[in-house]
Write an enzyme that holds these catalytic residues in place. Structure first.
Site, mmCIF file in Angstrom:
data_model
loop_
_atom_site.group_PDB
_atom_site.id
_atom_site.type_symbol
_atom_site.label_atom_id
_atom_site.label_comp_id
_atom_site.label_asym_id
_atom_site.label_seq_id
_atom_site.Cartn_x
_atom_site.Cartn_y
_atom_site.Cartn_z
ATOM 1 C CG ASN A 190 -6.932 0.701 -4.674
ATOM 2 O OD1 ASN A 190 -7.624 0.147 -5.521
ATOM 3 N ND2 ASN A 190 -6.444 1.924 -4.844
ATOM 4 C CE LYS A 223 -3.123 1.760 -6.303
ATOM 5 N NZ LYS A 223 -1.921 2.613 -6.351
ATOM 6 C CG HIS A 228 -6.471 6.527 -5.340
ATOM 7 N ND1 HIS A 228 -5.372 6.731 -6.160
ATOM 8 C CD2 HIS A 228 -6.085 5.611 -4.414
ATOM 9 C CE1 HIS A 228 -4.384 5.972 -5.756
ATOM 10 N NE2 HIS A 228 -4.771 5.279 -4.696
ATOM 11 C CD GLU A 266 -3.182 5.068 -8.715
ATOM 12 O OE1 GLU A 266 -2.083 4.677 -8.276
ATOM 13 O OE2 GLU A 266 -4.189 4.329 -8.792
ATOM 14 C CD GLU A 277 -3.710 5.925 -0.762
ATOM 15 O OE1 GLU A 277 -3.382 4.742 -0.596
ATOM 16 O OE2 GLU A 277 -4.257 6.336 -1.805
ATOM 17 N N GLY A 296 3.083 3.581 -4.718
ATOM 18 C CA GLY A 296 3.680 2.725 -5.728
ATOM 19 C C GLY A 296 5.136 3.018 -6.023
ATOM 20 C CB SER A 303 5.349 2.391 -0.346
ATOM 21 O OG SER A 303 5.418 2.832 -1.695
#
Length: 258
Positions: free
Chosen positions: A9, A11, A96, A98, A168, A174, A214
């Protein structure tokens, strides 16, 4: 055995030049080694077509990072599923954290996207995961159950073959912090158990569940080697070939023995 799947991904990263270069690097690796794993890259929307061309006739799949559930029409700024398929996308990432956090996507909206994509034969990477506060309050399973129930509402067993789940944990995305093997396996096992109750045990056993958060070269083999982990959705480490390719190689090695 479930076939391992490694997806990158990207992003909101890369330029046109770096996206093409990175895609070509991944394509060369997969062409050279012909691993018994599925590999996909998900670049920003403006670069989808260029990345598809860079992937050439390799076995690397193209994925998008978002889609809208409606047919093409007056939805300024959105991406229709048909458009993604038209430029060669085989996958789309939905749900996701985000998108949930920064753009207010709800379980209901995510569900509409999942149903639309899966019913039109666009593969879905459906993301679920708890926040740090949820984890510390021992609400991981409660959050996962809510997200799973919302995402799979109205999804019949016949569409499951179009969907991959990515667990996730938000606190690991991240941050450099990775869920421990025990934490990852427990969450994946819970998800598989939920699927068995919602659908049936054989369907749950066939469903691929990826880990994301991560993932790096030095922890990929341990995580993907867990009983209920079937690959990885990779963020930051997928942006550099020297970091992403070892993860693919780790999956290829595991595929020989898992």
């Amino acid at each position: 055995m479930r076939r391992l799947f490694v997806a990158g991904n990207w992003k909101m990263n890369t330029t046109l030049s770096s996206a093409k270069s990175l895609a070509a690097e991944v394509a060369v690796e997969v062409q050279k080694t012909q691993p018994r794993v599925d590999v996909a890259v998900c670049p920003p929307a403006p670069y989808l077509l260029a990345v598809k061309e860079a992937l050439g006739d390799s076995k690397v799949s193209l994925g998008a990072q978002n889609a809208y559930f409606a047919s093409p029409g007056a939805y300024t700024g959105e991406l229709a599923i048909e458009m993604l398929q038209d430029v060669g996308c085989q996958w789309v990432i939905l749900g996701h954290s985000e998108r949930r956090q920064h753009f207010g996507e709800t379980d209901d909206l995510i569900n509409k996207k999942i149903v639309a994509a899966a019913s039109r034969e666009l593969g879905v990477i459906f993301c679920v995961g708890e926040s740090l506060a949820d984890r510390q309050a021992n609400k991981t399973e409660q959050v996962l159950e809510t997200q799973l129930a919302g995402g799979f509402a109205g999804v019949d067993v016949g569409l499951l073959g179009q969907i991959v789940i990515a667990y996730e944990p938000v606190w690991a995305i991240g941050t450099g912090v990775t869920a421990s093997p025990d934490q990852a396996q427990a969450a994946h096992l819970f998800i598989r158990g939920w699927l068995a109750k919602r659908y049936n045990p054989p369907a749950a056993e066939e469903m691929r569940i990826l880990y994301g958060g991560s993932v790096k070269a030095d922890n990929a083999a341990e995580l993907m080697g867990l009983a209920d982990v079937d690959g990885a959705l990779v963020g930051g480490a997928s942006l550099k070939g020297e970091l992403f390719l070892p993860i693919i190689r780790a999956a290829a090695t595991l595929a020989e023995t898992k």
